[in-house]
Design a protein around this motif. Structure first.
Motif, PDB file in Angstrom:
ATOM      1  N   GLN A   1      61.322  14.397 -58.037  1.00 56.09           N
ATOM      2  CA  GLN A   1      61.732  15.031 -56.779  1.00 56.09           C
ATOM      3  C   GLN A   1      60.668  14.763 -55.715  1.00 56.09           C
ATOM      4  O   GLN A   1      59.477  14.837 -55.994  1.00 56.09           O
ATOM      5  CB  GLN A   1      61.890  16.533 -56.989  1.00 56.09           C
ATOM      6  CG  GLN A   1      62.452  17.269 -55.799  1.00 56.09           C
ATOM      7  CD  GLN A   1      62.702  18.745 -56.114  1.00 56.09           C
ATOM      8  OE1 GLN A   1      62.501  19.182 -57.241  1.00 56.09           O
ATOM      9  NE2 GLN A   1      63.144  19.493 -55.130  1.00 56.09           N
ATOM     10  N   LEU A   2      61.128  14.430 -54.515  1.00 56.13           N
ATOM     11  CA  LEU A   2      60.230  14.147 -53.407  1.00 56.13           C
ATOM     12  C   LEU A   2      60.533  15.070 -52.253  1.00 56.13           C
ATOM     13  O   LEU A   2      61.689  15.396 -51.989  1.00 56.13           O
ATOM     14  CB  LEU A   2      60.403  12.700 -52.938  1.00 56.13           C
ATOM     15  CG  LEU A   2      60.169  11.602 -53.960  1.00 56.13           C
ATOM     16  CD1 LEU A   2      60.485  10.245 -53.354  1.00 56.13           C
ATOM     17  CD2 LEU A   2      58.737  11.638 -54.476  1.00 56.13           C
ATOM     18  N   GLN A   3      59.500  15.463 -51.534  1.00 49.86           N
ATOM     19  CA  GLN A   3      59.681  16.298 -50.351  1.00 49.86           C
ATOM     20  C   GLN A   3      58.825  15.756 -49.231  1.00 49.86           C
ATOM     21  O   GLN A   3      57.594  15.753 -49.326  1.00 49.86           O
ATOM     22  CB  GLN A   3      59.328  17.754 -50.647  1.00 49.86           C
ATOM     23  CG  GLN A   3      59.602  18.679 -49.483  1.00 49.86           C
ATOM     24  CD  GLN A   3      59.542  20.146 -49.874  1.00 49.86           C
ATOM     25  OE1 GLN A   3      59.294  20.488 -51.026  1.00 49.86           O
ATOM     26  NE2 GLN A   3      59.789  21.019 -48.915  1.00 49.86           N
ATOM     27  N   ALA A   4      59.482  15.336 -48.160  1.00 50.12           N
ATOM     28  CA  ALA A   4      58.792  14.824 -46.986  1.00 50.12           C
ATOM     29  C   ALA A   4      58.562  15.950 -45.992  1.00 50.12           C
ATOM     30  O   ALA A   4      59.407  16.837 -45.840  1.00 50.12           O
ATOM     31  CB  ALA A   4      59.603  13.715 -46.340  1.00 50.12           C
TER      32      ALA A   4
ATOM     33  N   ALA B   1      55.686   3.350 -56.991  1.00 49.19           N
ATOM     34  CA  ALA B   1      55.421   2.929 -55.624  1.00 49.19           C
ATOM     35  C   ALA B   1      56.178   3.857 -54.679  1.00 49.19           C
ATOM     36  O   ALA B   1      57.234   4.401 -55.033  1.00 49.19           O
ATOM     37  CB  ALA B   1      55.876   1.494 -55.415  1.00 49.19           C
ATOM     38  N   VAL B   2      55.637   4.023 -53.492  1.00 45.71           N
ATOM     39  CA  VAL B   2      56.267   4.891 -52.495  1.00 45.71           C
ATOM     40  C   VAL B   2      56.574   4.080 -51.247  1.00 45.71           C
ATOM     41  O   VAL B   2      55.738   3.310 -50.764  1.00 45.71           O
ATOM     42  CB  VAL B   2      55.350   6.073 -52.136  1.00 45.71           C
ATOM     43  CG1 VAL B   2      55.942   6.877 -50.975  1.00 45.71           C
ATOM     44  CG2 VAL B   2      55.145   6.974 -53.349  1.00 45.71           C
ATOM     45  N   GLY B   3      57.771   4.254 -50.754  1.00 45.11           N
ATOM     46  CA  GLY B   3      58.160   3.614 -49.508  1.00 45.11           C
ATOM     47  C   GLY B   3      58.554   4.646 -48.478  1.00 45.11           C
ATOM     48  O   GLY B   3      59.034   5.736 -48.818  1.00 45.11           O
TER      49      GLY B   3
ATOM     50  N   CYS C   1      60.864   9.478 -47.365  1.00 48.14           N
ATOM     51  CA  CYS C   1      60.043   8.825 -48.370  1.00 48.14           C
ATOM     52  C   CYS C   1      60.903   8.591 -49.606  1.00 48.14           C
ATOM     53  O   CYS C   1      61.856   9.323 -49.872  1.00 48.14           O
ATOM     54  CB  CYS C   1      58.793   9.621 -48.709  1.00 48.14           C
ATOM     55  SG  CYS C   1      59.055  11.235 -49.455  1.00 48.14           S
ATOM     56  N   ALA C   2      60.563   7.547 -50.336  1.00 54.76           N
ATOM     57  CA  ALA C   2      61.301   7.162 -51.525  1.00 54.76           C
ATOM     58  C   ALA C   2      60.333   6.594 -52.545  1.00 54.76           C
ATOM     59  O   ALA C   2      59.228   6.172 -52.188  1.00 54.76           O
ATOM     60  CB  ALA C   2      62.368   6.128 -51.174  1.00 54.76           C
ATOM     61  N   ALA C   3      60.744   6.567 -53.804  1.00 53.48           N
ATOM     62  CA  ALA C   3      59.866   6.075 -54.868  1.00 53.48           C
ATOM     63  C   ALA C   3      60.637   5.175 -55.820  1.00 53.48           C
ATOM     64  O   ALA C   3      61.842   5.369 -56.049  1.00 53.48           O
ATOM     65  CB  ALA C   3      59.245   7.243 -55.627  1.00 53.48           C
ATOM     66  N   ARG C   4      59.946   4.191 -56.345  1.00 54.82           N
ATOM     67  CA  ARG C   4      60.500   3.307 -57.362  1.00 54.82           C
ATOM     68  C   ARG C   4      59.360   2.941 -58.311  1.00 54.82           C
ATOM     69  O   ARG C   4      58.184   3.027 -57.958  1.00 54.82           O
ATOM     70  CB  ARG C   4      61.119   2.053 -56.762  1.00 54.82           C
ATOM     71  CG  ARG C   4      60.134   1.102 -56.151  1.00 54.82           C
ATOM     72  CD  ARG C   4      60.852  -0.038 -55.429  1.00 54.82           C
ATOM     73  NE  ARG C   4      61.762  -0.802 -56.252  1.00 54.82           N
ATOM     74  CZ  ARG C   4      61.421  -1.894 -56.934  1.00 54.82           C
ATOM     75  NH1 ARG C   4      60.171  -2.328 -56.894  1.00 54.82           N
ATOM     76  NH2 ARG C   4      62.335  -2.551 -57.651  1.00 54.82           N
TER      77      ARG C   4
ATOM     78  N   ASP D   1      64.809   4.596 -56.309  1.00 55.97           N
ATOM     79  CA  ASP D   1      65.585   5.509 -57.147  1.00 55.97           C
ATOM     80  C   ASP D   1      65.520   6.956 -56.671  1.00 55.97           C
ATOM     81  O   ASP D   1      66.473   7.707 -56.846  1.00 55.97           O
ATOM     82  CB  ASP D   1      65.058   5.477 -58.585  1.00 55.97           C
ATOM     83  CG  ASP D   1      64.952   4.070 -59.133  1.00 55.97           C
ATOM     84  OD1 ASP D   1      65.992   3.395 -59.205  1.00 55.97           O
ATOM     85  OD2 ASP D   1      63.828   3.655 -59.478  1.00 55.97           O
ATOM     86  N   LEU D   2      64.388   7.322 -56.108  1.00 59.31           N
ATOM     87  CA  LEU D   2      64.151   8.716 -55.750  1.00 59.31           C
ATOM     88  C   LEU D   2      63.974   8.811 -54.247  1.00 59.31           C
ATOM     89  O   LEU D   2      63.270   7.991 -53.649  1.00 59.31           O
ATOM     90  CB  LEU D   2      62.886   9.237 -56.444  1.00 59.31           C
ATOM     91  CG  LEU D   2      62.833   9.083 -57.959  1.00 59.31           C
ATOM     92  CD1 LEU D   2      61.446   9.463 -58.470  1.00 59.31           C
ATOM     93  CD2 LEU D   2      63.885   9.952 -58.618  1.00 59.31           C
ATOM     94  N   TRP D   3      64.566   9.849 -53.677  1.00 59.35           N
ATOM     95  CA  TRP D   3      64.504  10.029 -52.228  1.00 59.35           C
ATOM     96  C   TRP D   3      64.182  11.474 -51.878  1.00 59.35           C
ATOM     97  O   TRP D   3      64.674  12.410 -52.522  1.00 59.35           O
ATOM     98  CB  TRP D   3      65.846   9.659 -51.591  1.00 59.35           C
ATOM     99  CG  TRP D   3      66.074   8.178 -51.559  1.00 59.35           C
ATOM    100  CD1 TRP D   3      66.596   7.405 -52.560  1.00 59.35           C
ATOM    101  CD2 TRP D   3      65.751   7.296 -50.495  1.00 59.35           C
ATOM    102  NE1 TRP D   3      66.632   6.087 -52.171  1.00 59.35           N
ATOM    103  CE2 TRP D   3      66.126   5.987 -50.907  1.00 59.35           C
ATOM    104  CE3 TRP D   3      65.202   7.455 -49.237  1.00 59.35           C
ATOM    105  CZ2 TRP D   3      65.949   4.862 -50.086  1.00 59.35           C
ATOM    106  CZ3 TRP D   3      65.033   6.328 -48.432  1.00 59.35           C
ATOM    107  CH2 TRP D   3      65.407   5.050 -48.860  1.00 59.35           C
ATOM    108  N   GLY D   4      63.387  11.621 -50.815  1.00 61.75           N
ATOM    109  CA  GLY D   4      63.150  12.932 -50.245  1.00 61.75           C
ATOM    110  C   GLY D   4      64.225  13.250 -49.225  1.00 61.75           C
ATOM    111  O   GLY D   4      65.113  12.443 -48.940  1.00 61.75           O
TER     112      GLY D   4
END
Length: 121
Positions: free
Chosen positions: A1-4, A31-33, A94-97, A109-112
């Motif tokens: 889980q991501l929180q921007a 990695a974070v984008g 923000c997103a992560a892979r 795969d993961l999005w805030g």
């Protein structure tokens, strides 16, 4: 889980720092984008950082003005935005892979939830 977080209203030439806090996974494996989406436009790549922080990549439109960093001990990534211009106005996500950076949103795969950045002229 991501929180921007960290968005807001700023005048042109000003600065903001966005944060992306992660929970539930081993943050240091990802990695974070950062991406942004303005009204009526496609979501576009802004910046990315590799899982260990050793590699960063920026869109040409923000190169030299934005920096990206991460603190794996705090499970948080940051986007420092300087010299903001009205064209930077958008919702920032923000997103992560796993491990490596990528510029395509579909590769993450993961999005805030997004945070609004508004730059006034």
């Amino acid at each position: 889980q991501l929180q921007a977080s960290g968005g807001g209203l700023v005048q042109a030439g000003g600065s903001l720092r966005l944060s992306c806090a992660a929970s539930g996974r081993t943050f240091s494996n990802y990695a974070v984008g950062w991406f942004r989406q303005a009204p009526g436009k496609e979501r576009e790549f802004v910046a990315a950082i590799s899982s260990n922080g050793g590699y960063t990549y920026f869109a040409d439109s923000v190169k030299g003005r934005f920096t990206i960093s991460r603190d794996n001990g705090k499970n948080t990534a940051y986007l420092q935005m300087n010299s903001l211009i009205p064209e930077d106005t958008a919702v920032y996500y923000c997103a992560a892979r796993y491990i490596a950076v990528h510029t395509s949103p579909s590769e993450y795969d993961l999005w805030g939830q997004g945070t609004q950045v508004t730059v006034s002229s």
